[in-house]
Design a protein around this motif. Structure first.
Motif, PDB file in Angstrom:
ATOM      1  N   ASN A  39       0.820  -1.185   0.131  1.00 45.73           N
ATOM      2  CA  ASN A  39       0.266  -0.146   0.382  1.00 45.73           C
ATOM      3  C   ASN A  39       1.255   1.448   0.293  1.00 45.73           C
ATOM      4  N   LEU A  40       2.136   1.018   0.368  1.00 45.46           N
ATOM      5  CA  LEU A  40       3.108   2.377   0.350  1.00 45.46           C
ATOM      6  C   LEU A  40       3.336   2.700  -0.996  1.00 45.46           C
ATOM      7  N   ALA A  92       1.134   1.467  -3.408  1.00 40.92           N
ATOM      8  CA  ALA A  92       0.236   2.445  -4.172  1.00 40.92           C
ATOM      9  C   ALA A  92       0.094   3.327  -3.528  1.00 40.92           C
ATOM     10  N   ALA A  93      -0.021   4.233  -2.651  1.00 35.76           N
ATOM     11  CA  ALA A  93      -0.114   5.432  -2.274  1.00 35.76           C
ATOM     12  C   ALA A  93       1.156   6.201  -3.159  1.00 35.76           C
ATOM     13  N   ALA A  94       2.392   5.926  -3.316  1.00 33.78           N
ATOM     14  CA  ALA A  94       3.650   6.584  -3.933  1.00 33.78           C
ATOM     15  C   ALA A  94       3.468   6.962  -5.523  1.00 33.78           C
ATOM     16  N   ASP A 124      -0.150   6.483  -6.405  1.00 30.14           N
ATOM     17  CA  ASP A 124      -1.142   7.838  -6.579  1.00 30.14           C
ATOM     18  C   ASP A 124      -0.726   9.334  -6.854  1.00 30.14           C
ATOM     19  N   THR A 125       0.119   9.492  -5.310  1.00 30.29           N
ATOM     20  CA  THR A 125       1.029  10.706  -5.156  1.00 30.29           C
ATOM     21  C   THR A 125       1.254  10.726  -5.554  1.00 30.29           C
ATOM     22  N   ARG A 126       1.872  10.562  -6.723  1.00 33.79           N
ATOM     23  CA  ARG A 126       3.061  11.147  -7.924  1.00 33.79           C
ATOM     24  C   ARG A 126       2.267  10.873  -9.325  1.00 33.79           C
ATOM     25  N   LEU A 141       9.438   4.710  -8.792  1.00 39.33           N
ATOM     26  CA  LEU A 141       9.127   5.818  -7.976  1.00 39.33           C
ATOM     27  C   LEU A 141       9.454   6.107  -6.832  1.00 39.33           C
ATOM     28  N   GLY A 142      11.027   5.160  -7.082  1.00 38.50           N
ATOM     29  CA  GLY A 142      12.159   5.999  -5.247  1.00 38.50           C
ATOM     30  C   GLY A 142      11.184   4.982  -4.088  1.00 38.50           C
ATOM     31  N   CYS A 143      10.686   3.798  -4.172  1.00 36.43           N
ATOM     32  CA  CYS A 143       9.848   2.661  -3.270  1.00 36.43           C
ATOM     33  C   CYS A 143      10.910   1.607  -3.111  1.00 36.43           C
TER      34      CYS A 143
END
Lengths: 655, 655
Positions: A154-155, A157-159, A161-163, A306-308
């Protein structure tokens, strides 16, 4: 098992009490004792409460010079509503080898999802006198690995959509200024997570202040095409309302509404990666490779873009350590990972298997055959669904990724389930069983054995010997067992052995254990000593060729058809360079074919591939022969309604 | 502290390294050693890895006959972008009392959410040489309590939506047949979770087969009015895309689409219940009382009506046990619960406080005053935001629920933050500080002290003595410290003491610790020995009266206005019998008023209540003076982009 191994005694009751009562009536050993008995040293153990512990990967370094123990894969015939007791056999066999025959033996099993735990009544810890205990702890949380998988998924996913939100609302320069702000000394603060993309784009990080506007734009804009997003959010619950959702509906999100859905956490690619990683470093690299969407240009957009990926690794750094628990008879169990069998490999982790195999292995300095045999240990693990789905994925995907080779394949069958394949009437949960299932019916059974035979012959294609485990039920007759034995040997099984572990624990599986050990050590006269494990297909073929090989040789299909969508995806994945991966085929578990209604051994059918998806981080493509539901629902009357915590703080009614 | 207490030595470096480096350079004690030193016996401890453990609630039974230790509440002035170091002071003070003065002392802190951990750079474990370690473990997962909260919250959400789906698609009889199916013996299988509703409705469970159609209908239909649903799903992430969502959009859900949203997990009522429960039984009852919606008739629909409260308790049965960790100097820390301060109490759990107070307490058999003083221990805990928000909720809600009484209130202030309240220029994160904050400015400071004075006088209304902690910064001058001291005493504080724990750890807070101990033992001459703690308001008043009391006496409002929505809610909650609960007011943290721009001590303003919501399980109503965002977002450049795991498996760049 080590000299100090302490067997937990069973007090066998008849009729067999509920799984939950059996579990609660046994006093488990402290997990540190289980660890010591298993050859794990104190510094490698991280206890989580009294009965669970994580085992550090360091154990692999310490034991790297040992030979592996024997690797036993338990699989089944095509599932029926009656169940065949595959998990129960896995645990019972381990109890027999470990507690009865006193050999080192690990059962390696998947961690169950809490969705089904609260959805339907029914545990995943085995059953009867062959269980993992404490069963309530086994069925909830354990050490939090599934929660970590959910957070990591989910991190990302949040990354994502936020991007997309920030790209939609900021200029190239605005994005650049924020992503890599100028520090007081005039240099730019470049987050380590973004350096991988800089490298991938061939930009010079040392000349970041000299980049052209075009280069800046290339760097800051992932330019994701919303239609191509494959990454969904997850929850470890049966929450049907989340199958289809629209997000970004709050006024703060400036109208960027898009349709998506949630999966159950175990269906996350993060879970598949946990199962298929060979080390922490390998896991880190796999996270980086996860493809979440395509750019408008058709380039894959990855977690690394995404740098994630570092953050996902941080979230998962404890989850990668396998969990140690124990069976009802005190033998060690590794519980680790549990990818959703419907779309993924449905097997426990490679790292748990590797650790267990070393712990069950022998010193390379031993030269005396008798000594080796004496000290030889075993690892029993399981593949989801039947051999032809779960076993095939285990051998072609999991074993290919790990480099491990199974020594024996155990195929579990029951008289009742074979009768379903022999044309028995429909069985419905909660309703009385039709006559043929509780009374001898040799003709029906004999007919049904063709399903077992197909799985045996499929297994033999991998050059691994097969033992059939006949999981005994009280209404079985000796004549029925004889038929299964005969049919098994006919199909090429090395042996077929009756087992009664559900009622008797390890004692009930003693004969099966002896047979499995004999087979693993190649001591049956019939065994060919020169055979060596080989996967079914090579990775070099086209995507279509690999799918056809599985469909024809395993499922019995006459041909394979590809939908237009599937053809497009094949073209795209081939263009993106993802065509050299193994294939996980998602289809119904209730038939060898794609059609749940076809029992026995259907042949000659056209096998339809409707869509193809990619789990690049996990390292496979998955081809869908069906609509696969990736988040189950709850029934009107639900498991959770039976659950209470009593005054002693014990859970009641979980199963 | 116990005789065997082993202090972890600090090697103080200048300039002070990053929090993360300081944490990593300290070797923590094994958590079992911390536990033994703290008076926890082995059977009460459940280690989770080497540096974290759960403590069983049994310890409360064992120590029930002891006197409590002294209870110290740390609160702050009105927050500014500069921070005041409240968490750091809490930890530093505990290090001073425990490691420097060698008294038993616990720091009781909240578990941080992983949302901010990956969102903004900045830990929640204190900072500098006053920290909870290991800080990476503190900031991620700990023992999984927040994950359990999320699971419990989301199971209830899934149960709610699934029930609405089943009620929409089935007849009364269909629902009845499924919820309570007929068993083989003809009796009905009634899940224990549904028996509570049967009782509540006054139906006779023994005559279930004789119920009229009307009674059946009443039992099976919760008849939820979708417009009234207040229960949202949660994730422990800053995922702004989930603020507003539509669910049930999959074709399987038959068009029952509805709008809802996600909160961050710590904003869940389940988290508030975890913080406010006095026992496992109490938690079970609170879960049952959670109101998720109203029926179309206007009756509250509870978690108990959905048959879900037992399952929530099962999910949370380990989470209820407080987590033990340690400070940088090896003193014990309880980390437990962390309700979102924006809408809830923003304090750690009652159970952690109760356990710590008993462990820090003295035997009732001691009669010698000197002996009592010698053995007297301390529990330092924190309230979110400033005294007037966090402290007020702590005293009126948490203390009322626990029955515990604080002995000292510590109010933390810094020269810099007080200058903001004295009219200093705007401060923006990442930009150089304006001149006045790094150079002496006595006038501005003196003006700003009115904010501190207001918090002191507010605190004194509860009859608890106040010590002001002046959290020292390198640019402070002696003259500035003198002003704060003078102003504090003027306002009624017992003392005001400089502390330098960020740079020096416990040594730096030694004077503060001595003052706090003196104050807790009523040894300042100025102290009134007869004062006894009392909350601000009685529960018997109307909802409006309670809100007005808080707004006028704490915030300085001249009047309170209620929106039409708020008035309707007040009428409804009063009708439903929920008007005797304490009130949690949700407003901006950046002003004593509802308007973030008003610094210093605004007075006479009209305080607007826009809406009122209910957390019946947690046991309070919350009144909204503002739009409160209950799930934060991620910035363009995010904390997660800095995170990597190095080759040794250590997390880099978390902070």
């Amino acid at each position: 098992m080590s000299p100090q191994f302490k067997r937990l005694k069973l007090e066998l009751l008849k009729p067999v009490p509920s799984d939950f009562e059996i579990s609660r009536n046994q006093v488990p050993k402290h997990i540190t004792d289980v660890a010591i008995e298993s050859g794990i040293v104190e510094s490698e153990l991280e206890p989580y409460g009294s009965y669970k512990a994580k085992v550090k990967l360091d154990v692999l370094d310490r034991l790297q010079d040992r030979n592996d123990g024997k690797y036993i894969l338990v699989a089944g015939i095509t599932p029926t509503p009656l169940g065949e007791g595959k998990s129960t056999t896995t645990v019972g066999l381990a109890q027999a080898i470990g507690a009865v025959l006193n050999k080192t033996c690990f059962a390696n099993v998947r961690q169950p999802s809490m969705g089904p735990t609260f959805g339907v009544k029914g545990g995943a810890a085995g059953g009867g006198y062959s269980q993992v205990i404490p069963m309530d702890e086994f069925n909830m949380h354990i050490t939090g690995d599934i929660h970590a998988v959910g957070m990591a998924n989910n991190l990302l996913a949040a990354a994502l959509d936020t991007r997309m939100f920030h790209e939609a609302t900021q200029s190239d320069i605005g994005l650049f200024k924020r992503l890599c702000p100028i520090k007081k000394d005039g240099s730019r603060d470049i987050p380590i997570g973004l350096t991988y993309r800089i490298k991938k784009l061939g930009l010079d990080i040392n000349k970041i202040n000299d980049w052209t506007n075009e280069e800046i734009s290339k760097f800051v804009r992932l330019d994701i095409d919303p239609k191509t997003i494959t990454w969904k959010r997850v929850l470890d619950l049966n929450d049907r309302s989340l199958r289809g959702v629209s997000i970004n509906e709050a006024p703060t999100e400036k109208g960027l509404i898009r349709k998506t859905g949630f999966d159950i956490t175990v269906a996350s690619e993060v879970m598949a990666i946990l199962a298929l990683s060979n080390s922490l470093k390998d896991m880190r690299e796999r996270f980086g490779k996860i493809v979440v969407a395509s750019s408008k240009n058709g380039d894959p957009v990855t977690c690394e873009d995404l740098g994630c990926a570092g953050a996902l690794t941080a979230i998962m750094k404890d989850a990668i350590k396998p969990n140690l628990m124990q069976t009802l008879e005190g033998t060690p169990v590794f519980v680790h990972a549990g990818p959703f069998a419907n779309i993924s490999i449905g097997a426990s982790s490679i790292l748990a298997d590797k650790i267990a195999l070393k712990l069950a292995g022998t010193s390379k300095s031993l030269t005396n055959d008798e000594q080796i045999k004496e000290q030889q240990g075993y690892v029993v693990t399981e593949a989801g669904f039947d051999f032809t789905m779960g076993g095939e994925r285990f051998l072609n995907i999991k074993c290919r990724t790990s480099g491990l080779k199974p020594n024996v394949i155990v195929i579990v069958a029951t008289v009742r389930a074979l009768k379903v394949h022999g044309g028995g009437s429909d069985v419905k949960p909660g309703q009385p069983l039709p006559f043929e299932y509780t009374n001898e019916n040799l003709e029906m059974l004999e007919l049904g054995c063709i399903n077992l035979q197909k799985h045996i012959s499929n297994a033999l294609k991998y050059n691994v010997d097969v033992i059939v485990a006949i999981n005994k039920m009280s209404s079985d007759t000796a004549a029925e067992h004889e038929i299964i034995k005969r049919k098994s040997i006919e199909a090429g099984a090395t042996d077929a052995i009756i087992s009664n572990h559900w009622e008797e624990g390890g004692e009930g599986a003693k004969e099966l254990a002896l047979g499995v050990i004999k087979c693993a050590n190649k001591e049956y006269e019939s065994q060919d000593l020169t055979k060596e494990f080989s996967p079914l297909y090579k990775l070099e073929g086209t995507i279509e060729e690999k799918i056809e090989k599985i469909a024809r040789e395993m499922y019995g299909a006459g041909s394979v058809s590809f939908s237009d969508v599937a053809k497009e995806k094949i073209a795209e994945y081939t263009r993106q360079g993802f065509n050299k991966l193994p294939i996980c085929i998602a289809k119904t578990q209730y038939s060898l074919s794609h059609d749940a209604k076809l029992k026995g051994v259907p042949t000659g059918f056209e096998f339809p591939i409707k869509d193809i998806k990619a789990s690049i981080g996990a390292g496979y493509l998955y081809a869908l022969a069906d609509q696969i539901m990736t988040i189950p629902g709850l029934a009107t009357k639900c498991g959770f309604m039976n659950v209470e915590v009593n005054d002693d703080g014990e859970i009641e009614g979980l199963f």
